[in-house]
Design an enzyme around this catalytic site. Sequence first.
Site, PDB file in Angstrom:
ATOM      1  N   ASP A   1      -9.451  -8.999   9.799  1.00  9.30           N
ATOM      2  CA  ASP A   1      -8.922  -7.645   9.480  1.00  9.30           C
ATOM      3  C   ASP A   1      -9.845  -6.447   9.616  1.00  9.30           C
ATOM      4  O   ASP A   1      -9.497  -5.389  10.090  1.00  9.30           O
ATOM      5  CB  ASP A   1      -8.482  -7.513   7.969  1.00  9.30           C
TER       6      ASP A   1
ATOM      7  N   LYS B   1      -9.401  -1.916   2.044  1.00  8.08           N
ATOM      8  CA  LYS B   1      -9.107  -0.742   2.867  1.00  8.08           C
ATOM      9  C   LYS B   1      -9.841   0.435   2.138  1.00  8.08           C
ATOM     10  O   LYS B   1     -10.327   1.364   2.984  1.00  8.08           O
ATOM     11  CB  LYS B   1      -7.639  -0.434   2.758  1.00  8.08           C
TER      12      LYS B   1
ATOM     13  N   TYR C   1      -1.658  -3.654  -6.734  1.00 11.04           N
ATOM     14  CA  TYR C   1      -1.113  -4.504  -5.578  1.00 11.04           C
ATOM     15  C   TYR C   1      -2.153  -4.214  -4.340  1.00 11.04           C
ATOM     16  O   TYR C   1      -2.472  -3.004  -4.102  1.00 11.04           O
ATOM     17  CB  TYR C   1       0.293  -4.398  -5.235  1.00 11.04           C
TER      18      TYR C   1
ATOM     19  N   ARG D   1       1.775 -12.123  -0.136  1.00 10.98           N
ATOM     20  CA  ARG D   1       0.583 -12.489   0.529  1.00 10.98           C
ATOM     21  C   ARG D   1      -0.009 -13.781  -0.082  1.00 10.98           C
ATOM     22  O   ARG D   1       0.395 -14.202  -1.116  1.00 10.98           O
ATOM     23  CB  ARG D   1      -0.310 -11.258   0.010  1.00 10.98           C
TER      24      ARG D   1
ATOM     25  N   HIS E   1     -10.896  -1.321  11.689  1.00 11.36           N
ATOM     26  CA  HIS E   1      -9.606  -2.166  11.392  1.00 11.36           C
ATOM     27  C   HIS E   1      -9.635  -3.426  12.520  1.00 11.36           C
ATOM     28  O   HIS E   1      -8.382  -3.271  13.244  1.00 11.36           O
ATOM     29  CB  HIS E   1      -8.394  -1.307  11.502  1.00 11.36           C
TER      30      HIS E   1
ATOM     31  N   ARG F   1       0.725  -1.132  -0.145  1.00 16.27           N
ATOM     32  CA  ARG F   1      -0.032  -0.091   0.041  1.00 16.27           C
ATOM     33  C   ARG F   1       0.863   1.206   0.226  1.00 16.27           C
ATOM     34  O   ARG F   1       1.961   1.101   0.727  1.00 16.27           O
ATOM     35  CB  ARG F   1      -0.963   0.018   1.208  1.00 16.27           C
TER      36      ARG F   1
ATOM     37  N   SER G   1      -0.323  -2.807  12.514  1.00 18.84           N
ATOM     38  CA  SER G   1       0.407  -3.989  11.651  1.00 18.84           C
ATOM     39  C   SER G   1       1.504  -4.472  12.236  1.00 18.84           C
ATOM     40  O   SER G   1       2.134  -3.897  13.104  1.00 18.84           O
ATOM     41  CB  SER G   1       0.847  -3.120  10.170  1.00 18.84           C
ATOM     42  N   ALA G   2       1.776  -5.752  11.814  1.00 19.75           N
ATOM     43  CA  ALA G   2       2.995  -6.497  12.342  1.00 19.75           C
ATOM     44  C   ALA G   2       2.836  -6.881  13.992  1.00 19.75           C
ATOM     45  O   ALA G   2       3.655  -6.927  14.370  1.00 19.75           O
ATOM     46  CB  ALA G   2       4.419  -6.041  11.988  1.00 19.75           C
ATOM     47  N   CYS G   3       1.733  -7.149  14.095  1.00 21.48           N
ATOM     48  CA  CYS G   3       1.407  -7.353  15.622  1.00 21.48           C
ATOM     49  C   CYS G   3       0.785  -8.756  15.610  1.00 21.48           C
ATOM     50  O   CYS G   3       0.141  -9.056  16.815  1.00 21.48           O
ATOM     51  CB  CYS G   3       0.496  -6.385  16.380  1.00 21.48           C
TER      52      CYS G   3
END
Length: 599
Positions: free
Chosen positions: A293, A224, A215, A385, A244, A75, A266-268
């Site tokens: 999500d 989103k 993408y 992904r 979210h 993104r 993100s990334a948690c």
Amino acid sequence: MSDNQPTTSHAALLKWVGKMTEMCRPDAVRWCDGSAAEADKLFAEMVKSGMAIKLNSAKRPNCYLFRSDPRDVARVEKRTFICSVSKDDAGPTNNWEEPRAMRHKLTDMFTGCMVGRTMYVIPFSMGPVGSPLAHIGVQVTDSPYVVVNMRIMARVGQAVLDVLGTDGFFVPCVHSVGQPLAPGQKDSRWPCNPDNTYIVHFPEERSIVSYGSGYGGNALLGKKCLALRIASCMARDHGWLAEHMLILGVENPEGEKTYVAAAFPSACGKTNFAMIIPPKEMKGWKVTTVGDDIGWIKPGADGRLYGINPENGFFGVAPGTSAETNPNALASCAKDTIFTNVALTDDGDVWWEGLTPQPPAHLIDWTGQDWTPGCGRVSSHPNSRFTAPIANCPCLDSAVNDLNGVPIKAFVFGGRRMSDVPLVYQAFTWSHGVYLGATMGSEQTAAAEGSIGTLRRDPMAMLPFCGYHMADYFRHWLKVGKHLEEAPRIFHVNWFRKDSSGKYMWPGFGQNMRVLRWIVERANGRAFAKESPLGWLPRYQDIDWRGLNYTKEKWDELMSFDRARTAHQTLAHEELFISLFDHLPKEMIFERELLLSRL
Ligand code: OXD
Ligand code: MN
């Protein structure tokens, strides 16, 4: 593919598709029915053109691999715009341009942008078709990759047009990769226009225009763009929440189900938490997944909140997903899945960093080059992904397609905080909970941008996804809570605390179930907690420890916080609040003052 006939008599839709056709000048227009036959035909065309690779059917039935242009891999927030009439409505955390000027610019860019290509028309429902909580969008796109992805991520096809009828409301979504083809020109493997990418939202008009990227969230406009940025504006105007958030169900040994919605930056490990497998010693406890999500959550007539997952698939980050970390995600992408930017094995399967402890001896990496374990490069892009149908998920919740959604009993806000923030605590009140969400933050893990340990504020994990002024968004949350008969309880968690030697203090993953159990029992008014300046804390004896040897001393350290340091951190919230101050609800200031005085 040549033109086919639309099976709708929706006048506004037909007129809009006509206008888009006139502007974009595609060679053909194709109305998508969402069928497997249609997807098969598109995949076959993309395999033939070299855009897709069909994976080994014995290992990954009906799965395909795509490799994007290396300049089009994620993104692009810098190129994402909220073009509300007033700049003030977009707020200081969004990019803004005057809508008329932006529209002129986009019209220039889109004129003739699909020459040499087919324009696909994708009618899609975000949420179960016909649900009162669902919304319909129609995306036109010149990317067949987008068509096959949208078919997994949303409900696509005739049923959607049927619900739309002759005059139903839809969100128009225009997308082009921005690379028209001259007669005889050979197409690139992954057409895109990275120097001229625009992801634009017109919140008042409820429309989306995306140019230049093929993408993920830039191109699959239901996700989103519609389900968060535009939906957040719809939700503000109509008294609901577009978040979210993952949604999961927790079933206790008596068979009682409690639904929880949770927001993490993100990334948690959001997808991992959505599909958590309880430790086997916690007999009879089960977790089921509604979504990983996005949650659309609306007050019901009974004054409780009900949530749906507007999506129909997972667009999950591949690296790090393994039989150890998330067997349910792995099972979800065992078949009927699209992989993007992961590595190809010699036997026609996929691999990514973390999938197995030992990498294969040889791979073709995400850029199409030979790869061997010692070569010094990663085999898969960090944002590679899988696009997997939600129906593949072994722990899918039985109510995932319920038109009226599932009752939400608890909200969880999580951050990645190495120090000072305890594993879990419960807000005293709704407005205290909104404050916890509003001040949520995550510490930088790599020295990519900003130094390690720098705290990045990401209120409710919505910073890149809120379609209006962030402070108005806090106000909206406060307002929704005021009208509820039974407001969900709000919690804060931090799985990432480290001790003085830099070691994680909490094992995480499946062990997070112990925290989740306490959360649902609190939400149901059962478990005990002690009062603290931060909120309600579980004591050692309030946690289910069956099967885990975790001492009270460790627990006390994990749950401790330093009053002076916490007070300083609290003052650091000023920075975010100052930037939002002219819209900031007074409750946020009061909550900060209350916290400081409790400390
Ligand atoms: C996502 C994101 O891809 O949050 O889900 O960036
Ligand atoms: Mn997300």
